[in-house]
Design a protein around this motif. Structure first.
Motif, PDB file in Angstrom:
ATOM      1  N   PRO A   1       0.830  -1.214   0.000  1.00 22.59           N
ATOM      2  CA  PRO A   1       0.000   0.000   0.000  1.00 22.59           C
ATOM      3  C   PRO A   1       0.866   1.267   0.000  1.00 22.59           C
ATOM      4  O   PRO A   1       0.582   2.219  -0.742  1.00 22.59           O
ATOM      5  CB  PRO A   1      -0.802  -0.122   1.295  1.00 22.59           C
ATOM      6  N   GLY A   2       1.928   1.252   0.802  1.00 27.17           N
ATOM      7  CA  GLY A   2       2.792   2.427   0.891  1.00 27.17           C
ATOM      8  C   GLY A   2       3.446   2.762  -0.442  1.00 27.17           C
ATOM      9  O   GLY A   2       3.506   3.937  -0.837  1.00 27.17           O
ATOM     10  N   SER A   3       3.918   1.737  -1.165  1.00 34.09           N
ATOM     11  CA  SER A   3       4.573   2.043  -2.439  1.00 34.09           C
ATOM     12  C   SER A   3       3.560   2.491  -3.488  1.00 34.09           C
ATOM     13  O   SER A   3       3.883   3.286  -4.375  1.00 34.09           O
ATOM     14  CB  SER A   3       5.424   0.868  -2.931  1.00 34.09           C
ATOM     15  N   ALA A   4       2.306   2.031  -3.365  1.00 33.26           N
ATOM     16  CA  ALA A   4       1.258   2.514  -4.270  1.00 33.26           C
ATOM     17  C   ALA A   4       1.011   3.999  -4.033  1.00 33.26           C
ATOM     18  O   ALA A   4       0.921   4.792  -4.977  1.00 33.26           O
ATOM     19  CB  ALA A   4      -0.035   1.725  -4.056  1.00 33.26           C
ATOM     20  N   LEU A   5       0.929   4.399  -2.750  1.00 32.91           N
ATOM     21  CA  LEU A   5       0.682   5.804  -2.424  1.00 32.91           C
ATOM     22  C   LEU A   5       1.853   6.678  -2.876  1.00 32.91           C
ATOM     23  O   LEU A   5       1.675   7.797  -3.340  1.00 32.91           O
ATOM     24  CB  LEU A   5       0.447   5.955  -0.911  1.00 32.91           C
ATOM     25  N   LYS A   6       3.062   6.128  -2.751  1.00 30.02           N
ATOM     26  CA  LYS A   6       4.237   6.887  -3.172  1.00 30.02           C
ATOM     27  C   LYS A   6       4.261   7.072  -4.691  1.00 30.02           C
ATOM     28  O   LYS A   6       4.652   8.131  -5.191  1.00 30.02           O
ATOM     29  CB  LYS A   6       5.508   6.165  -2.705  1.00 30.02           C
ATOM     30  N   LEU A   7       3.809   6.047  -5.389  1.00 31.11           N
ATOM     31  CA  LEU A   7       3.731   6.152  -6.854  1.00 31.11           C
ATOM     32  C   LEU A   7       2.766   7.274  -7.266  1.00 31.11           C
ATOM     33  O   LEU A   7       3.034   8.036  -8.195  1.00 31.11           O
ATOM     34  CB  LEU A   7       3.281   4.809  -7.439  1.00 31.11           C
ATOM     35  N   VAL A   8       1.637   7.366  -6.543  1.00 32.57           N
ATOM     36  CA  VAL A   8       0.689   8.455  -6.808  1.00 32.57           C
ATOM     37  C   VAL A   8       1.391   9.795  -6.606  1.00 32.57           C
ATOM     38  O   VAL A   8       1.305  10.700  -7.445  1.00 32.57           O
ATOM     39  CB  VAL A   8      -0.537   8.386  -5.869  1.00 32.57           C
ATOM     40  N   ALA A   9       2.117   9.913  -5.497  1.00 31.19           N
ATOM     41  CA  ALA A   9       2.773  11.180  -5.159  1.00 31.19           C
ATOM     42  C   ALA A   9       3.747  11.605  -6.248  1.00 31.19           C
ATOM     43  O   ALA A   9       3.649  12.726  -6.773  1.00 31.19           O
ATOM     44  CB  ALA A   9       3.499  11.051  -3.826  1.00 31.19           C
ATOM     45  N   THR A  10       4.651  10.721  -6.633  1.00 34.03           N
ATOM     46  CA  THR A  10       5.677  11.121  -7.605  1.00 34.03           C
ATOM     47  C   THR A  10       5.046  11.415  -8.968  1.00 34.03           C
ATOM     48  O   THR A  10       5.466  12.325  -9.665  1.00 34.03           O
ATOM     49  CB  THR A  10       6.762  10.040  -7.750  1.00 34.03           C
ATOM     50  N   THR A  11       4.012  10.655  -9.321  1.00 32.16           N
ATOM     51  CA  THR A  11       3.358  10.893 -10.609  1.00 32.16           C
ATOM     52  C   THR A  11       2.667  12.259 -10.626  1.00 32.16           C
ATOM     53  O   THR A  11       2.813  13.030 -11.576  1.00 32.16           O
ATOM     54  CB  THR A  11       2.312   9.795 -10.901  1.00 32.16           C
ATOM     55  N   LEU A  12       1.925  12.557  -9.561  1.00 27.72           N
ATOM     56  CA  LEU A  12       1.202  13.831  -9.533  1.00 27.72           C
ATOM     57  C   LEU A  12       2.171  15.008  -9.478  1.00 27.72           C
ATOM     58  O   LEU A  12       1.967  16.024 -10.144  1.00 27.72           O
ATOM     59  CB  LEU A  12       0.239  13.876  -8.341  1.00 27.72           C
ATOM     60  N   ILE A  13       3.230  14.881  -8.697  1.00 27.75           N
ATOM     61  CA  ILE A  13       4.200  15.974  -8.584  1.00 27.75           C
ATOM     62  C   ILE A  13       4.803  16.300  -9.949  1.00 27.75           C
ATOM     63  O   ILE A  13       4.960  17.456 -10.316  1.00 27.75           O
ATOM     64  CB  ILE A  13       5.319  15.620  -7.579  1.00 27.75           C
ATOM     65  N   SER A  14       5.095  15.256 -10.720  1.00 28.18           N
ATOM     66  CA  SER A  14       5.801  15.521 -11.979  1.00 28.18           C
ATOM     67  C   SER A  14       4.876  15.767 -13.160  1.00 28.18           C
ATOM     68  O   SER A  14       5.341  16.182 -14.215  1.00 28.18           O
ATOM     69  CB  SER A  14       6.776  14.386 -12.284  1.00 28.18           C
ATOM     70  N   THR A  15       3.570  15.554 -13.008  1.00 23.66           N
ATOM     71  CA  THR A  15       2.718  15.714 -14.196  1.00 23.66           C
ATOM     72  C   THR A  15       1.597  16.741 -14.064  1.00 23.66           C
ATOM     73  O   THR A  15       1.068  17.188 -15.079  1.00 23.66           O
ATOM     74  CB  THR A  15       2.053  14.379 -14.602  1.00 23.66           C
ATOM     75  N   VAL A  16       1.207  17.128 -12.855  1.00 19.21           N
ATOM     76  CA  VAL A  16      -0.005  17.943 -12.718  1.00 19.21           C
ATOM     77  C   VAL A  16       0.188  19.379 -13.197  1.00 19.21           C
ATOM     78  O   VAL A  16      -0.632  19.916 -13.931  1.00 19.21           O
ATOM     79  CB  VAL A  16      -0.530  17.905 -11.269  1.00 19.21           C
TER      80      VAL A  16
END
Lengths: 237, 213
Positions: free
Chosen positions: B61-76
């Motif tokens: 679960p933690g690595s899934a949440l981290k994936l969301v974080a890095t994706t949103l930071i670099s694409t939003v």
């Protein structure tokens, strides 16, 4: 005096707009030919916004060893800049500064060109908003620190066309920036620190007018000599 | 019932679908009091998330949440990038290496997310931001007990009410704050997207639970 070949603090300008960032970087770099001023603006697809990866890249690109001051336009540019700094290997090399973007970038660039350190470049940007020249009657407390040396003062004629306008003001600030001297320029009832290009410009001293230069500190005589020389050359106009 | 990496991923896929379905609504809300890019920024970020969930399936679960974080930071590209990015990053830290999340773990993740958003954006309740949706959601989650689904449903209900509460407010943070009094009588787009995400997570958890019965 500090050695001239020391690395200079770099600048990163983060804006939602690529054009805005580039324009500000152009303006600031004009007054600071040896300072890296990198613009970052817009999203990779050309829209308005801030791109985290590009900001990270600019932080590295602008750092020649003395650190980087980061300026931003609006909320998310600030947050993106802060995230990029937090994720950097050495966050202490970077300062995200709350300053008016145009004036702050110019003030920071000139300070960096003069060899100021990271903290002082950041302070120059932060102080850029309240830089209206102060009335001479409001005695500046700062100069009391230099009571150990007598002030050196000289009357200087501005024999160029534009007076202490942007470029001459930048030249004056730059010519004394590296000296250990506190230099104040007085025009009529107003005075400005020679450390601040914007304050010098704010004096509104016109071509053909004259100003009084008052210097204190170890290099006071050298500071006055350089300014006299600069004025004699008509500020290289 | 607890939530494994698989459960988190299915909740995230549900969130992607909801964000895409509500893109135009978020654009409209943001045009009224902001710069109008929230819906498109969220769509871009969550669409990128979908392809990364496929290409880099997270193990915990933690690595899934981290994936969301890095994706949103670099694409939003807008404020939602650093804000949701920090939120998911702090949520990931809060759950650590746990392989399954129970109710209190989900509440702890939400608390971490709220702390991250507040630290990043410096907003308080009443400023007309996503904090107005997330703050009551965390309080409700912490009071909802041990059941993971119950915690998410309580958080989603409270976030809906919190988002609604932004309508009469005058914005004090973000782009809408430049409008002053004119920002009143509008639903805050960030609060709305927060409520949408939490509802998507709750709905996904409920349907997973039904499927397992």
């Amino acid at each position: 005096m500090r050695p001239v070949d020391e690395p200079k603090v770099g600048l990163v300008v983060v804006s939602h707009s690529e054009m805005l960032a580039s324009g500000i970087a152009e303006l600031a770099a004009q007054m600071a030919p040896h300072v890296a001023v990198l613009p970052v603006g817009g999203t990779p697809d050309g829209g308005l916004g801030t791109d985290y990866e590009s900001v990270c890249g600019a932080l590295v690109g602008a750092d020649s060893g003395a650190g980087v001051v980061v300026l931003y336009d609006l909320g998310s540019a600030k947050m993106t800049a802060e995230m990029a700094v937090e994720s950097a290997d050495d966050a202490a090399r970077y300062a995200v500064v709350d300053a008016p973007l145009v004036e702050g970038a110019v003030a920071a660039a000139v300070a960096a060109q003069g060899g100021a350190r990271l903290r002082d470049v950041a302070a120059a940007a932060e102080g850029a908003s309240g830089e209206a020249p102060v009335r001479a009657s409001a005695a500046p407390a700062r100069r009391s620190l230099h009571l150990v040396t007598d002030p050196v003062s000289v009357e200087i004629e501005l024999n160029n066309d534009v007076g202490l306008h942007a470029r001459p003001a930048a030249l004056l600030a730059r010519t004394v920036a590296e000296l250990d001297a506190d230099v104040v320029v007085r025009y009529g009832e107003s005075e400005a620190s020679a450390a601040s290009v914007l304050a010098l410009m704010g004096l509104g001293a016109p071509g053909g007018g004259s100003v009084e230069v008052i210097a204190t500190g170890k290099d006071a005589r050298e500071a006055v000599r350089r300014i006299e020389e600069l004025a004699e050359r008509g500020f290289d106009d | 019932m607890t939530c494994t990496a698989e459960g988190v991923v299915s909740a995230l896929r549900a969130a992607v679908a909801v964000v895409i379905a509500h893109r135009d609504e978020l654009v409209r809300l943001d045009r009224e009091i902001g710069d109008g890019d929230h819906g498109e920024n969220m769509r871009r970020g969550f669409t990128a998330l979908l392809s990364r969930l496929d290409s880099e399936p997270p193990a915990t679960p933690g690595s899934a949440l981290k994936l969301v974080a890095t994706t949103l930071i670099s694409t939003v590209g807008g404020a939602a990038g650093p804000l949701y990015g920090t939120a998911f990053l702090r949520a990931a830290s809060a759950v650590g290496d746990a392989t399954a999340l129970d109710g209190p773990a989900v509440a702890k993740a939400l608390r971490g997310a709220l702390d991250g958003v507040v630290a990043r954006g410096k907003a308080e309740v009443g400023d007309k931001t996503m904090v107005d949706a997330l703050t009551p959601a965390v309080a409700a989650a912490e009071a909802a007990g041990d059941d993971m689904v119950a915690v998410l449903v309580a958080a989603a209900d409270a976030a809906d009410a919190g988002a609604e509460s932004t309508v009469p407010l005058v914005a004090r943070k973000g782009r809408a704050s430049y409008l002053g009094e004119r920002s009143a009588d509008h639903l805050d787009p960030g609060a709305r997207s927060t409520a949408l995400l939490l509802r998507a997570f709750a709905d996904a958890a409920q349907s997973d639970e039904r499927a397992q019965r």
